[in-house]
Write a protein that holds these residues in place. Structure first.
Motif, mmCIF file in Angstrom:
data_model
loop_
_atom_site.group_PDB
_atom_site.id
_atom_site.type_symbol
_atom_site.label_atom_id
_atom_site.label_comp_id
_atom_site.label_asym_id
_atom_site.label_seq_id
_atom_site.Cartn_x
_atom_site.Cartn_y
_atom_site.Cartn_z
ATOM 1 N N VAL A 169 2.340 1.768 -3.624
ATOM 2 C CA VAL A 169 1.335 2.409 -4.426
ATOM 3 C C VAL A 169 0.990 3.826 -4.048
ATOM 4 N N LEU A 170 0.816 4.065 -2.987
ATOM 5 C CA LEU A 170 0.589 5.404 -2.398
ATOM 6 C C LEU A 170 1.929 6.528 -3.011
ATOM 7 N N PHE A 187 1.269 6.900 -6.871
ATOM 8 C CA PHE A 187 0.192 7.551 -7.131
ATOM 9 C C PHE A 187 0.602 9.096 -7.035
ATOM 10 N N LEU A 188 1.346 9.537 -5.736
ATOM 11 C CA LEU A 188 2.030 10.992 -5.726
ATOM 12 C C LEU A 188 2.736 11.337 -6.439
ATOM 13 N N LEU A 205 0.763 -1.305 0.014
ATOM 14 C CA LEU A 205 0.078 -0.107 0.259
ATOM 15 C C LEU A 205 0.848 1.344 0.052
ATOM 16 N N ILE A 206 2.019 1.164 0.760
ATOM 17 C CA ILE A 206 2.883 2.356 0.770
ATOM 18 C C ILE A 206 3.572 2.748 -0.710
#
Length: 219
Positions: free
Chosen positions: A27-28, A31-32, A24-25
């Motif tokens: 992917v985040l 995205f940023l 999750l980290i």
């Protein structure tokens, strides 16, 4: 078979939570980073307000076939005809004065006596006249004229007359004769004849009629 016990370090179920959080980290972070990148420089600006090229279609004119009238006929060439006749000039006197005060002479009125009288008889009716006794009785009345006998005259005399309402003969006349006294004899016999009068719509009327009178010498 020998049961082998798993080692505590080789059990992956203990690391599920760590792997999920780490994914999750990652992917985040991706995205940023993607949100901060500027992709507008690579896009081409399209100006929709720019006038588009106008394509003009040429109109095709429809040609009409004009029918030319036939040429007029050639005029006839006048041919001179020699004429030796000399035409003299005539002097017309137009100096006569017209006096409007003079009375104009009117033409005489028509003479009514010269007008033909209307015929008061019929030529064809519903019931034609009938000779009483027939032609045999008429021929029996004939006396052969001596003049016609000596001259050897033979033939047929046609007598035309009017049969009145009483069946009597009026105005007999010979329309075709042979002469030699035969015409007069035919008139005499026809005058003495009696008829059944002709009828039109049941009423007796005057009818024009014709009869032949035969003159023939006996050998």
């Amino acid at each position: 078979m020998r049961n082998e016990r798993k080692k505590p370090k080789s059990d992956l179920r203990k690391y599920y939570t760590i792997f999920l959080e780490g994914g999750l980290i990652v992917v985040l972070v991706i995205f940023l980073v993607a949100m901060k990148l500027d992709f507008r420089g690579q896009q081409q600006n399209v100006d929709l307000t720019k006038e588009q090229e106008v394509v003009q279609m040429e109109q095709i004119e429809q040609t009409e076939h004009e029918e030319k009238p036939p040429p007029p006929p050639r005029p006839q060439v006048p041919v001179e005809v020699p004429n030796d006749e000399v035409v003299e000039d005539q002097n017309i006197d137009i100096s006569a004065d017209l006096n409007l005060q003079d009375k104009l002479e009117m033409p005489p009125p028509p003479d009514d006596s010269q007008e033909e009288e209307e015929e008061d008889f019929f030529v064809v009716v519903e019931q034609m006249p009938t000779l009483k006794g027939g032609l045999a009785k008429l021929q029996g009345c004939v006396n052969y004229p001596e003049m016609a006998r000596k001259a050897g005259i033979e033939g047929r005399v046609i007598v035309q007359f009017i049969v009145n309402e009483q069946g009597n003969v009026e105005e007999p006349r010979v329309v075709r004769g042979i002469g030699g006294g035969a015409d007069k004899e035919a008139l005499r016999c026809v005058k003495q004849s009696e008829f059944e009068p002709g009828r039109q719509r049941g009423n007796p009327v005057r009818v024009q009629y014709s009869l032949p009178v035969v003159f023939k010498l006996q050998n």
